[in-house]
Design a protein around this motif. Structure first.
Motif, PDB file in Angstrom:
ATOM      1  N   SER A  64      37.527  74.722  -4.556  1.00  0.00           N
ATOM      2  CA  SER A  64      38.007  74.253  -3.258  1.00  0.00           C
ATOM      3  C   SER A  64      37.659  72.784  -3.048  1.00  0.00           C
ATOM      4  O   SER A  64      36.490  72.404  -3.059  1.00  0.00           O
ATOM      5  N   HIS A  65      38.678  71.961  -2.872  1.00  0.00           N
ATOM      6  CA  HIS A  65      38.548  70.535  -2.584  1.00  0.00           C
ATOM      7  C   HIS A  65      37.646  69.833  -3.599  1.00  0.00           C
ATOM      8  O   HIS A  65      36.708  69.121  -3.252  1.00  0.00           O
ATOM      9  N   CYS A  66      37.997  70.048  -4.838  1.00  0.00           N
ATOM     10  CA  CYS A  66      37.308  69.419  -5.961  1.00  0.00           C
ATOM     11  C   CYS A  66      38.280  68.602  -6.812  1.00  0.00           C
ATOM     12  O   CYS A  66      37.976  67.472  -7.185  1.00  0.00           O
ATOM     13  N   LEU A  67      39.437  69.154  -7.112  1.00  0.00           N
ATOM     14  CA  LEU A  67      40.350  68.525  -8.072  1.00  0.00           C
ATOM     15  C   LEU A  67      40.835  67.151  -7.615  1.00  0.00           C
ATOM     16  O   LEU A  67      41.120  66.291  -8.458  1.00  0.00           O
ATOM     17  N   GLU A  68      40.915  66.926  -6.315  1.00  0.00           N
ATOM     18  CA  GLU A  68      41.382  65.616  -5.844  1.00  0.00           C
ATOM     19  C   GLU A  68      40.372  64.506  -6.146  1.00  0.00           C
ATOM     20  O   GLU A  68      40.704  63.319  -6.038  1.00  0.00           O
ATOM     21  N   HIS A  69      39.147  64.869  -6.531  1.00  0.00           N
ATOM     22  CA  HIS A  69      38.117  63.889  -6.876  1.00  0.00           C
ATOM     23  C   HIS A  69      38.031  63.624  -8.378  1.00  0.00           C
ATOM     24  O   HIS A  69      37.180  62.852  -8.822  1.00  0.00           O
ATOM     25  N   ILE A  70      38.889  64.253  -9.144  1.00  0.00           N
ATOM     26  CA  ILE A  70      38.854  64.134 -10.600  1.00  0.00           C
ATOM     27  C   ILE A  70      39.995  63.240 -11.080  1.00  0.00           C
ATOM     28  O   ILE A  70      41.132  63.381 -10.621  1.00  0.00           O
ATOM     29  N   PRO A  71      39.727  62.287 -11.980  1.00  0.00           N
ATOM     30  CA  PRO A  71      40.806  61.430 -12.488  1.00  0.00           C
ATOM     31  C   PRO A  71      41.952  62.262 -13.055  1.00  0.00           C
ATOM     32  O   PRO A  71      41.722  63.285 -13.709  1.00  0.00           O
ATOM     33  N   ARG A  72      43.146  61.815 -12.801  1.00  0.00           N
ATOM     34  CA  ARG A  72      44.315  62.591 -13.216  1.00  0.00           C
ATOM     35  C   ARG A  72      44.338  62.844 -14.720  1.00  0.00           C
ATOM     36  O   ARG A  72      44.749  63.912 -15.166  1.00  0.00           O
ATOM     37  N   ASP A  73      43.870  61.861 -15.506  1.00  0.00           N
ATOM     38  CA  ASP A  73      43.918  62.049 -16.955  1.00  0.00           C
ATOM     39  C   ASP A  73      42.864  63.033 -17.453  1.00  0.00           C
ATOM     40  O   ASP A  73      42.815  63.341 -18.647  1.00  0.00           O
ATOM     41  N   ARG A  74      42.004  63.543 -16.560  1.00  0.00           N
ATOM     42  CA  ARG A  74      41.012  64.550 -16.930  1.00  0.00           C
ATOM     43  C   ARG A  74      41.390  65.944 -16.438  1.00  0.00           C
ATOM     44  O   ARG A  74      40.711  66.924 -16.769  1.00  0.00           O
ATOM     45  N   LEU A  75      42.456  66.050 -15.645  1.00  0.00           N
ATOM     46  CA  LEU A  75      42.834  67.350 -15.108  1.00  0.00           C
ATOM     47  C   LEU A  75      43.248  68.321 -16.209  1.00  0.00           C
ATOM     48  O   LEU A  75      43.003  69.525 -16.107  1.00  0.00           O
ATOM     49  N   GLY A  76      43.883  67.797 -17.250  1.00  0.00           N
ATOM     50  CA  GLY A  76      44.270  68.663 -18.353  1.00  0.00           C
ATOM     51  C   GLY A  76      43.074  69.375 -18.956  1.00  0.00           C
ATOM     52  O   GLY A  76      43.128  70.575 -19.261  1.00  0.00           O
ATOM     53  N   HIS A  77      41.982  68.631 -19.134  1.00  0.00           N
ATOM     54  CA  HIS A  77      40.749  69.224 -19.660  1.00  0.00           C
ATOM     55  C   HIS A  77      40.245  70.318 -18.724  1.00  0.00           C
ATOM     56  O   HIS A  77      39.851  71.404 -19.185  1.00  0.00           O
ATOM     57  N   VAL A  78      40.275  70.051 -17.423  1.00  0.00           N
ATOM     58  CA  VAL A  78      39.767  71.017 -16.452  1.00  0.00           C
ATOM     59  C   VAL A  78      40.602  72.296 -16.476  1.00  0.00           C
ATOM     60  O   VAL A  78      40.064  73.411 -16.544  1.00  0.00           O
ATOM     61  N   PHE A  79      41.925  72.160 -16.434  1.00  0.00           N
ATOM     62  CA  PHE A  79      42.779  73.340 -16.431  1.00  0.00           C
ATOM     63  C   PHE A  79      42.628  74.131 -17.736  1.00  0.00           C
ATOM     64  O   PHE A  79      42.602  75.362 -17.723  1.00  0.00           O
ATOM     65  N   SER A  80      42.521  73.436 -18.842  1.00  0.00           N
ATOM     66  CA  SER A  80      42.366  74.111 -20.123  1.00  0.00           C
ATOM     67  C   SER A  80      41.059  74.890 -20.183  1.00  0.00           C
ATOM     68  O   SER A  80      41.005  76.022 -20.694  1.00  0.00           O
TER      69      SER A  80
END
Length: 215
Positions: A64-80
């Motif tokens: 909850s209200h975490c992903l907006e604080h993560i650089p977009r180029d790192r979201l792939g790592h997070v989702f994976s």
């Protein structure tokens, strides 16, 4: 209009874990909290580190209200990583500002997200993401949080919430996404539930909208 009480989907498999990613100081009850600050159970920078859990070991992932604080180029790592640790049948629940709202660009919010990411992951194109997400993600529901005054304004203007949510800016303040992980080849519909709730109310007290995806 009558609201509908949505039961928050809960999967609790014996011996499996429930985790709260980016919990800060407000960890979800009975979940294992991860964050770089606040009061987590485990200190972990999810943007660069592996989640400290075995493959397929987590039955519920809450963020909850975490992903907006993560650089977009790192979201792939997070989702994976979320997909890697998610058990078959696990629920993934994610909340963040909607990219069409001014809250999405507050200082500290460095990535804007919308429902299109999840409808692509978990809708008609889900098989394209199967390997990347370590299984198929089935999008089951999206809930939109809207400030009560905005709801009143739409009623006065005689604009349906379905139309306002689809086409107006600064309507959706936050959005919640509910997905389920499925590693079988079972057929699933590409359609998902859509609903909205007043920001002063509980997130699971919601008014139904037309079914997604929009045609």
């Amino acid at each position: 209009m009558c609201s509908r009480q949505f039961a928050v989907v809960s999967v609790r498999v014996i011996g499996m874990l429930r985790i709260d990613i980016g919990c800060g100081a407000n960890k979800k009850k009975d979940f294992i909290g991860l964050d770089v600050g606040g009061a987590p159970d485990i200190v972990c920078d999810i943007s660069v580190e592996r989640l400290p859990f075995d493959d397929f070991s987590v039955s519920y992932i809450y963020c909850s209200h975490c992903l907006e604080h993560i650089p977009r180029d790192r979201l792939g790592h997070v989702f994976s990583e979320i997909g890697r640790v998610a058990a078959d049948g696990a629920v993934i629940e994610i909340w963040h500002p909607h990219m069409s709202h001014r809250d999405a660009v507050l200082i500290g919010h460095i990535t804007c997200l919308s429902e299109e990411i999840y409808s692509h992951f978990g809708g008609p194109s889900r098989d394209l993401w199967r390997n990347f997400l370590n299984g198929r993600w089935i999008l089951e529901e999206i809930r939109y949080g809207i400030e009560p005054q905005v709801i009143k304004d739409m009623e006065v203007a005689k604009v349906s919430m379905d139309f306002a949510i689809s086409y107006f800016r600064d309507v959706i303040k936050e959005m919640g996404v509910f997905l389920r992980v499925d590693r079988s080849d079972a057929p699933h519909s590409v359609y998902y539930r859509r609903s909205y709730f007043a920001e002063t109310e509980q997130r699971n007290t919601a008014f139904p909208l037309s079914q997604g995806p929009r045609q």
